[in-house]
Design a protein around this motif. Sequence first.
Motif, PDB file in Angstrom:
ATOM      1  N   SER A 107      42.964  23.832  48.078  1.00  0.00           N
ATOM      2  CA  SER A 107      41.722  24.193  48.765  1.00  0.00           C
ATOM      3  C   SER A 107      41.247  25.587  48.347  1.00  0.00           C
ATOM      4  N   ALA A 108      42.176  26.545  48.287  1.00  0.00           N
ATOM      5  CA  ALA A 108      41.822  27.904  47.879  1.00  0.00           C
ATOM      6  C   ALA A 108      41.391  27.933  46.416  1.00  0.00           C
ATOM      7  N   ALA A 109      42.074  27.152  45.576  1.00  0.00           N
ATOM      8  CA  ALA A 109      41.738  27.115  44.151  1.00  0.00           C
ATOM      9  C   ALA A 109      40.327  26.591  43.933  1.00  0.00           C
ATOM     10  N   LYS A 110      39.964  25.557  44.659  1.00  0.00           N
ATOM     11  CA  LYS A 110      38.620  24.985  44.519  1.00  0.00           C
ATOM     12  C   LYS A 110      37.550  25.932  45.051  1.00  0.00           C
ATOM     13  N   LYS A 111      37.936  26.742  46.021  1.00  0.00           N
ATOM     14  CA  LYS A 111      36.963  27.648  46.653  1.00  0.00           C
ATOM     15  C   LYS A 111      36.564  28.797  45.734  1.00  0.00           C
ATOM     16  N   ILE A 112      37.532  29.404  45.052  1.00  0.00           N
ATOM     17  CA  ILE A 112      37.211  30.592  44.252  1.00  0.00           C
ATOM     18  C   ILE A 112      37.422  30.390  42.761  1.00  0.00           C
ATOM     19  N   GLY A 113      37.900  29.193  42.372  1.00  0.00           N
ATOM     20  CA  GLY A 113      38.235  28.973  40.973  1.00  0.00           C
ATOM     21  C   GLY A 113      37.145  28.287  40.172  1.00  0.00           C
ATOM     22  N   LEU A 114      37.495  27.827  39.009  1.00  0.00           N
ATOM     23  CA  LEU A 114      36.570  27.132  38.121  1.00  0.00           C
ATOM     24  C   LEU A 114      36.119  25.811  38.725  1.00  0.00           C
ATOM     25  N   THR A 115      34.872  25.466  38.501  1.00  0.00           N
ATOM     26  CA  THR A 115      34.389  24.155  38.962  1.00  0.00           C
ATOM     27  C   THR A 115      34.836  23.060  37.996  1.00  0.00           C
ATOM     28  N   LYS A 127      36.764  30.786  24.916  1.00  0.00           N
ATOM     29  CA  LYS A 127      35.325  31.035  24.841  1.00  0.00           C
ATOM     30  C   LYS A 127      34.687  31.269  26.210  1.00  0.00           C
ATOM     31  N   MET A 128      35.473  31.090  27.288  1.00  0.00           N
ATOM     32  CA  MET A 128      34.926  31.236  28.650  1.00  0.00           C
ATOM     33  C   MET A 128      35.113  32.664  29.160  1.00  0.00           C
ATOM     34  N   SER A 129      34.715  33.631  28.348  1.00  0.00           N
ATOM     35  CA  SER A 129      34.932  35.044  28.699  1.00  0.00           C
ATOM     36  C   SER A 129      34.165  35.467  29.941  1.00  0.00           C
ATOM     37  N   GLY A 130      33.077  34.796  30.233  1.00  0.00           N
ATOM     38  CA  GLY A 130      32.310  35.158  31.418  1.00  0.00           C
ATOM     39  C   GLY A 130      32.957  34.695  32.705  1.00  0.00           C
ATOM     40  N   LYS A 131      33.756  33.642  32.621  1.00  0.00           N
ATOM     41  CA  LYS A 131      34.382  33.075  33.811  1.00  0.00           C
ATOM     42  C   LYS A 131      35.878  33.368  33.909  1.00  0.00           C
ATOM     43  N   LEU A 132      36.491  33.665  32.787  1.00  0.00           N
ATOM     44  CA  LEU A 132      37.935  33.873  32.753  1.00  0.00           C
ATOM     45  C   LEU A 132      38.276  35.235  32.166  1.00  0.00           C
ATOM     46  N   LYS A 133      39.410  35.756  32.592  1.00  0.00           N
ATOM     47  CA  LYS A 133      39.912  37.016  32.062  1.00  0.00           C
ATOM     48  C   LYS A 133      41.314  36.781  31.521  1.00  0.00           C
ATOM     49  N   LYS A 134      41.547  37.274  30.315  1.00  0.00           N
ATOM     50  CA  LYS A 134      42.867  37.087  29.696  1.00  0.00           C
ATOM     51  C   LYS A 134      43.886  38.036  30.317  1.00  0.00           C
ATOM     52  N   VAL A 160      40.717  33.474  36.604  1.00  0.00           N
ATOM     53  CA  VAL A 160      39.424  33.971  37.072  1.00  0.00           C
ATOM     54  C   VAL A 160      39.624  35.442  37.449  1.00  0.00           C
ATOM     55  N   PRO A 161      38.575  36.257  37.416  1.00  0.00           N
ATOM     56  CA  PRO A 161      38.728  37.699  37.643  1.00  0.00           C
ATOM     57  C   PRO A 161      39.463  38.061  38.937  1.00  0.00           C
ATOM     58  N   LYS A 162      39.204  37.352  40.044  1.00  0.00           N
ATOM     59  CA  LYS A 162      39.871  37.663  41.306  1.00  0.00           C
ATOM     60  C   LYS A 162      41.377  37.432  41.205  1.00  0.00           C
ATOM     61  N   ALA A 163      41.755  36.359  40.527  1.00  0.00           N
ATOM     62  CA  ALA A 163      43.179  36.053  40.386  1.00  0.00           C
ATOM     63  C   ALA A 163      43.861  37.053  39.447  1.00  0.00           C
ATOM     64  N   ALA A 164      43.172  37.432  38.374  1.00  0.00           N
ATOM     65  CA  ALA A 164      43.732  38.424  37.450  1.00  0.00           C
ATOM     66  C   ALA A 164      43.948  39.756  38.157  1.00  0.00           C
ATOM     67  N   ALA A 165      42.973  40.138  39.011  1.00  0.00           N
ATOM     68  CA  ALA A 165      43.096  41.391  39.763  1.00  0.00           C
ATOM     69  C   ALA A 165      44.259  41.322  40.755  1.00  0.00           C
ATOM     70  N   HIS A 183      46.773  24.831  39.300  1.00  0.00           N
ATOM     71  CA  HIS A 183      46.834  25.500  37.997  1.00  0.00           C
ATOM     72  C   HIS A 183      45.600  25.200  37.137  1.00  0.00           C
ATOM     73  N   ASN A 184      44.839  24.180  37.509  1.00  0.00           N
ATOM     74  CA  ASN A 184      43.686  23.776  36.700  1.00  0.00           C
ATOM     75  C   ASN A 184      42.458  24.645  36.936  1.00  0.00           C
ATOM     76  N   TYR A 185      42.493  25.510  37.953  1.00  0.00           N
ATOM     77  CA  TYR A 185      41.283  26.222  38.374  1.00  0.00           C
ATOM     78  C   TYR A 185      41.291  27.713  38.010  1.00  0.00           C
ATOM     79  N   GLY A 186      42.340  28.177  37.375  1.00  0.00           N
ATOM     80  CA  GLY A 186      42.386  29.581  36.976  1.00  0.00           C
ATOM     81  C   GLY A 186      42.681  30.536  38.113  1.00  0.00           C
ATOM     82  N   THR A 187      43.228  30.020  39.196  1.00  0.00           N
ATOM     83  CA  THR A 187      43.520  30.836  40.388  1.00  0.00           C
ATOM     84  C   THR A 187      45.009  30.962  40.651  1.00  0.00           C
ATOM     85  N   THR A 188      45.810  30.282  39.847  1.00  0.00           N
ATOM     86  CA  THR A 188      47.220  30.092  40.182  1.00  0.00           C
ATOM     87  C   THR A 188      48.124  30.492  39.018  1.00  0.00           C
TER      88      THR A 188
END
Length: 261
Positions: A96-104, A115-122, A142-147, A199-204
Amino acid sequence: MKEFLDKFCFYVHHLRTWVWVVLVVLLAWIVFASVRGCKSAHTAQSTTQDEREAQDDDQRGSDKEQKAKTKTLVFYPGKNIKCADKFRDRQDKHLSAAKKIGLTKGPKDRDEAAKMSGKLKKVSTNEIYVVEDLTYSVPYLVPKAAARLNAIGEEFQDILSRNNLPPYRFRVTSVLRTNDDIKRLQRSGNGNAVSNSAHNYGTTFDLAYTKFVEPEGQDTYMTDDNLKLVLAQTLLNQQRAGKIYVKYEYKQCCFHITVRE
């Protein structure tokens, strides 16, 4: 003539019987030899594996003995944390949290993720944690998860520093899974490779609670169990503050973490 034919039929009948007996015995011998060969190969393989593991144990024991002679063992004095009790946030909360703040929509493969530099941070190895060579995921959040990963690393280092302990680093072992990663995991027989994972949403991300990375040039050292306690205390603080969900994964030797905000 009739007597000759009777004898001929008699011998043919018995000869055919003996042929069948020989064939059955030969087949049984082939099966026995094959089974014995497989067992021998398996025994040899097991012996080789056992010897390799024994050598690794001997090496680790030797390393510990050498370390004990040259360095001083130090401890984090925190109270014991029962990880299986404290970190049991259910999968539906993570998702639920992943879907809320992660990638659609997750990336198809590694090239698309890059190539998704605008949505993802390495995320990369740095002074506070180590990102392992990832086989079934890519080092993007995603930037929030990286932070939040950085915040966890900073708090982990802060606890060590405040207790005059050496600056070990924890290991990041799994991050964003692309669609290709999921398919390869499923083909490998991994039961955790579900199509709808956090793990699919970039939040985990997963943090190992074993084999912490030891700093160089230190005259003190810590045990993995004690460092696990430091990491557990860090995650407990973050969990209580409502920043993350945490699942203790015993078989994978890691903490499964999803960022909430």
